[in-house]
Enzyme design. Structure first.
Site, short mmCIF file in Angstrom:
data_model
loop_
_atom_site.label_atom_id
_atom_site.label_comp_id
_atom_site.label_asym_id
_atom_site.label_seq_id
_atom_site.Cartn_x
_atom_site.Cartn_y
_atom_site.Cartn_z
N LYS A 32 0.85 -1.19 0.00
CA LYS A 32 0.00 0.00 0.00
C LYS A 32 0.89 1.25 0.00
CE LYS A 32 -2.30 1.71 3.71
NZ LYS A 32 -2.14 3.18 3.73
N ASP A 59 -3.39 4.41 -1.90
CA ASP A 59 -4.32 4.87 -0.86
C ASP A 59 -4.26 6.39 -0.74
OD1 ASP A 59 -5.88 5.06 1.46
OD2 ASP A 59 -4.26 4.42 2.78
N LYS A 61 -7.16 8.41 -0.94
CA LYS A 61 -8.41 8.87 -0.30
C LYS A 61 -8.92 10.17 -0.90
CE LYS A 61 -7.50 6.75 4.25
NZ LYS A 61 -6.07 6.35 4.19
N ASP A 64 -13.24 15.47 -3.30
CA ASP A 64 -13.29 16.80 -3.91
C ASP A 64 -14.57 16.84 -4.74
OD1 ASP A 64 -12.59 19.32 -5.10
OD2 ASP A 64 -10.48 18.83 -4.87
N THR A 122 -10.97 5.19 11.01
CA THR A 122 -10.99 4.52 12.31
C THR A 122 -10.56 5.46 13.44
OG1 THR A 122 -8.95 3.51 11.52
CG2 THR A 122 -10.86 2.09 11.66
N ARG A 214 2.68 -1.15 10.97
CA ARG A 214 3.76 -1.20 11.95
C ARG A 214 4.10 -2.57 12.51
NH1 ARG A 214 0.98 3.67 14.91
NH2 ARG A 214 -0.73 2.65 13.79
O1 C5P Z 1 0.66 0.62 11.33
P1 C5P Z 1 -0.75 0.19 11.10
O2 C5P Z 1 -0.91 -1.31 10.87
O3 C5P Z 1 -1.72 0.72 12.13
O4 C5P Z 1 -1.11 0.88 9.70
C1 C5P Z 1 -2.40 0.89 9.17
C2 C5P Z 1 -2.39 1.52 7.82
O5 C5P Z 1 -3.75 1.58 7.37
C3 C5P Z 1 -1.86 2.95 7.76
O6 C5P Z 1 -1.21 3.12 6.50
C4 C5P Z 1 -3.11 3.80 7.83
O7 C5P Z 1 -2.98 5.00 7.12
C5 C5P Z 1 -4.13 2.92 7.14
N1 C5P Z 1 -5.52 3.15 7.53
C6 C5P Z 1 -6.00 3.00 8.82
N2 C5P Z 1 -7.33 3.23 9.11
C7 C5P Z 1 -8.17 3.59 8.15
C8 C5P Z 1 -7.70 3.74 6.85
C9 C5P Z 1 -6.35 3.50 6.57
O8 C5P Z 1 -5.27 2.65 9.72
N3 C5P Z 1 -9.45 3.76 8.42
#
Ligand code: C5P
Length: 239
Positions: A32, A59, A61, A64, A122, A214
């Site tokens: 991603k 991604d 998002k 507009d 989220t 992460r």
């Molecule tokens: O590090 P982690 O596993 O929390 O990363 C989650 C990824 O998913 C990040 O790139 C974050 O921007 C993305 N994301 C998210 N919640 C959303 C949409 C995207 O955590 N609702």
């Protein structure tokens, strides 16, 4: 497209991303590209990862006016990525324009990128929904309605929490896709994600794809953690 396991390449330095991907040399990855990476490295990162053979979720998002989003999607379709997204809050006309733009920009013989919508981030909680966005409905109700609106607009699916997947699957068609971040191993730190699930739990809840950042990118041995989580994802019983 079989169920992707997207690794979120959220790195603040070019060199770190390179080192990270080098350690996966033999693996076929789904990755991603988020806003941070895209705005820092631009189109070159998309071309580079595409040439490396990865499946790509761009991604960005988009949110507009319909005309702008449609024309932007037309440009993004030419990149031949696998998944792109918009905010459902942009409304039906915007989502329809996004889809039309993608159709128009997809080259002959290529597959149109899948188009999914973010329902509610989220990071948005019920208090923020009521007090800042002035939406007086419950979060579940908002998420399900936005998913239905995305489906009515012709989109392929939504980004949502794995916990919301059963509700969305009940309200939308079987073919409607759910992409879920907020994934951790049982042993991991939760970080700023509020409600997390393991890859196996996400699959049992019915997620079509997961996004993991992460847990893998910050691990001492990313490849070992990826293999463990991918095993959990691939091995779990499908809903
Ligand atoms: O590090 P982690 O596993 O929390 O990363 C989650 C990824 O998913 C990040 O790139 C974050 O921007 C993305 N994301 C998210 N919640 C959303 C949409 C995207 O955590 N609702």
């Amino acid at each position: 497209m079989n169920r992707p396991f997207f690794i979120a390449l959220d790195f603040d330095e070019h060199a770190k991303r390179h080192r990270f991907l080098k350690s996966f040399a033999a693996e076929t990855l789904d990755v991603k590209i988020g806003m941070e990476l895209f705005y820092r490295e631009g189109l070159s990162v998309v071309h580079e990862l595409k040439e490396a053979g990865y499946r790509l979720f761009l991604d960005l998002k988009l949110h507009d006016i319909p005309n702008t989003v449609g024309r932007t999607m037309r440009a993004l379709a030419e990149l031949d990525v696998d998944v792109v997204n918009v905010h459902a809050a942009g409304g039906k006309a915007m989502m329809e324009a996004a889809l039309e733009g993608l159709d128009a920009g997809t080259r002959a013989g290529k597959q149109r990128p899948k188009l999914i919508a973010v329902t509610q981030l989220t990071s948005t909680d019920s208090r923020m929904l009521a007090e800042e966005l002035l939406i007086d409905k419950a979060m579940d109700e908002v998420v399900v309605r936005y998913a239905q609106l995305a489906q009515e607009s012709g989109l392929d699916g939504v980004v949502c929490s794995a916990h919301e997947v059963p509700l969305i699957r009940a309200a939308c068609s079987d073919r409607f896709l759910t992409v879920t971040p907020g994934i951790r191993r049982q042993v991991d730190q939760v970080g700023d994600q509020v409600r997390v699930v393991t890859p196996g739990e996400a699959k049992a809840l019915g997620s079509w794809a997961i996004v993991v950042g992460r847990s893998i990118t910050a691990a001492a041995d990313p490849l070992a953690v990826y293999r463990e989580m991918n095993q959990d994802w691939k091995g779990a019983t499908e809903h």
